[in-house]
Design an enzyme around this catalytic site. Sequence first.
Site, short mmCIF file in Angstrom:
data_model
loop_
_atom_site.label_atom_id
_atom_site.label_comp_id
_atom_site.label_asym_id
_atom_site.label_seq_id
_atom_site.Cartn_x
_atom_site.Cartn_y
_atom_site.Cartn_z
N ARG A 133 11.36 4.11 4.00
CA ARG A 133 10.87 2.90 5.11
C ARG A 133 12.04 2.06 5.42
O ARG A 133 12.82 1.65 4.50
CB ARG A 133 9.62 2.06 4.37
CG ARG A 133 9.31 1.22 5.05
CD ARG A 133 8.10 0.25 4.73
NE ARG A 133 6.92 1.09 4.97
CZ ARG A 133 5.66 0.38 5.01
NH1 ARG A 133 5.54 -0.79 4.88
NH2 ARG A 133 4.79 1.49 5.50
N HIS B 138 4.85 6.74 11.71
CA HIS B 138 4.41 6.35 10.33
C HIS B 138 3.55 7.75 10.09
O HIS B 138 2.53 7.59 9.95
CB HIS B 138 3.83 5.18 10.10
CG HIS B 138 3.59 4.69 8.97
ND1 HIS B 138 3.78 5.44 7.60
CD2 HIS B 138 2.96 3.59 8.29
CE1 HIS B 138 3.45 4.70 6.68
NE2 HIS B 138 2.83 3.64 7.02
N ARG C 295 0.79 -1.28 -0.05
CA ARG C 295 -0.05 0.18 0.09
C ARG C 295 0.74 1.18 0.21
O ARG C 295 0.63 2.07 -0.69
CB ARG C 295 -1.03 -0.01 1.34
CG ARG C 295 -2.44 0.11 1.08
CD ARG C 295 -2.98 -0.38 2.42
NE ARG C 295 -2.12 -1.58 2.71
CZ ARG C 295 -2.33 -2.84 2.38
NH1 ARG C 295 -3.24 -3.11 1.94
NH2 ARG C 295 -1.86 -3.84 2.98
N THR C 296 1.86 1.42 0.97
CA THR C 296 2.44 2.44 1.29
C THR C 296 3.30 2.86 0.03
O THR C 296 3.21 3.89 -0.62
CB THR C 296 3.48 2.58 2.43
OG1 THR C 296 2.46 2.15 3.50
CG2 THR C 296 3.70 3.91 2.65
C1 NCD Z 1 1.16 -0.33 8.41
C2 NCD Z 1 2.85 -0.32 8.76
O1 NCD Z 1 3.54 -0.68 7.79
O2 NCD Z 1 3.10 0.15 9.63
N1 NCD Z 1 1.00 -0.65 7.08
C3 NCD Z 1 0.87 0.49 6.43
O3 NCD Z 1 1.64 1.00 6.09
N2 NCD Z 1 -0.36 0.50 5.79
C4 NCD Z 1 0.57 -1.27 9.45
C5 NCD Z 1 0.90 -2.79 9.50
O4 NCD Z 1 1.89 -3.23 8.84
O5 NCD Z 1 0.47 -3.45 10.34
#
Ligand code: NCD
Length: 301
Positions: A100, A128, A49-50
Amino acid sequence: MKNRSLVSALDLKKREILDIFDLADEIKKGRRLEIGRTVALLFFEPSTRTYYSFNTAAALIGCRVIGFQNPSRTSTKKGESLQDTARMFVGYGADLIVIRHSRAGAPLYLSQVLDVPVVNAGDDSREHPTQALLDVYTIRERFGDLDGLKVGIMGDLRYGRTPSSLAYLLSNWKVHIDFIAPDLLQIDKRNDSLEERLKRLGVKYRKREELDADIDVLYVTRVQRERFPDEAEYERVRNSYRLDPSVLPRDSIVLHPLPRVDEIPPSFDSDPRAWYFRQAENGRYVRAALMAGILGWSDGQ
Ligand code: NCD
């Protein structure tokens, strides 16, 4: 936001958050910008997603994307330092670095050594901030104003990085937060000073083991298996929290940063209170607006 890094949700003032939301609203309605700059996405940890949300957000503002999603195929494997990897992308034209990383503090460090702004797309269990922006944007989309709302943040509050950033961002409004988790996963078990900071910020919150039915927003999180030092401990708490729709008020909404494991049953997806896919989609507009602001775009252009 021009040329500023975003490392923590605490880096943003309320006015700046609202400006990002206003531009995100316009982008969501179909407005396109032609900024013509380059964004580097350096993802040292798995992401779907990100990564794609930043990637497709860049397209909405006319920016080119370089970088990687799979560090096992980069020179990091040969022992290259984080700074060298990032420097190289700046050399290839990156005007903004999105990172990240599994080491807490990696985005802060890069923001201190690079000449271009850095956005934290998740560092270990710490923060985040762009996730928090889209979380709050989605809450605002549903309720208009946030003042007076009761927000429950449930699940892995110890190893999760979304609960900390969300709580910091919410501190700009008069919300009440319930942190719902078993003792082992509560906010006081974290390896950072989240709880002291919330106290200093004057955030009204409670720590609970059970969900209180009197809630407007329920933010569910995944138990972060990969961050547990002890697998046996993970096994003990993995099934602690499953959403029970029968206790949720009719007007509430349920959010989740995703991916989910089994905290929310797929049968709940068609419930009008299930807002997590809309939330994920909003990430694209919010990240586009954030990057536009950092890259110096303004309405006068
Ligand atoms: C989250 C993350 O990576 O911290 N996911 C995200 O970025 N949408 C949550 C997760 O991994 O549980």
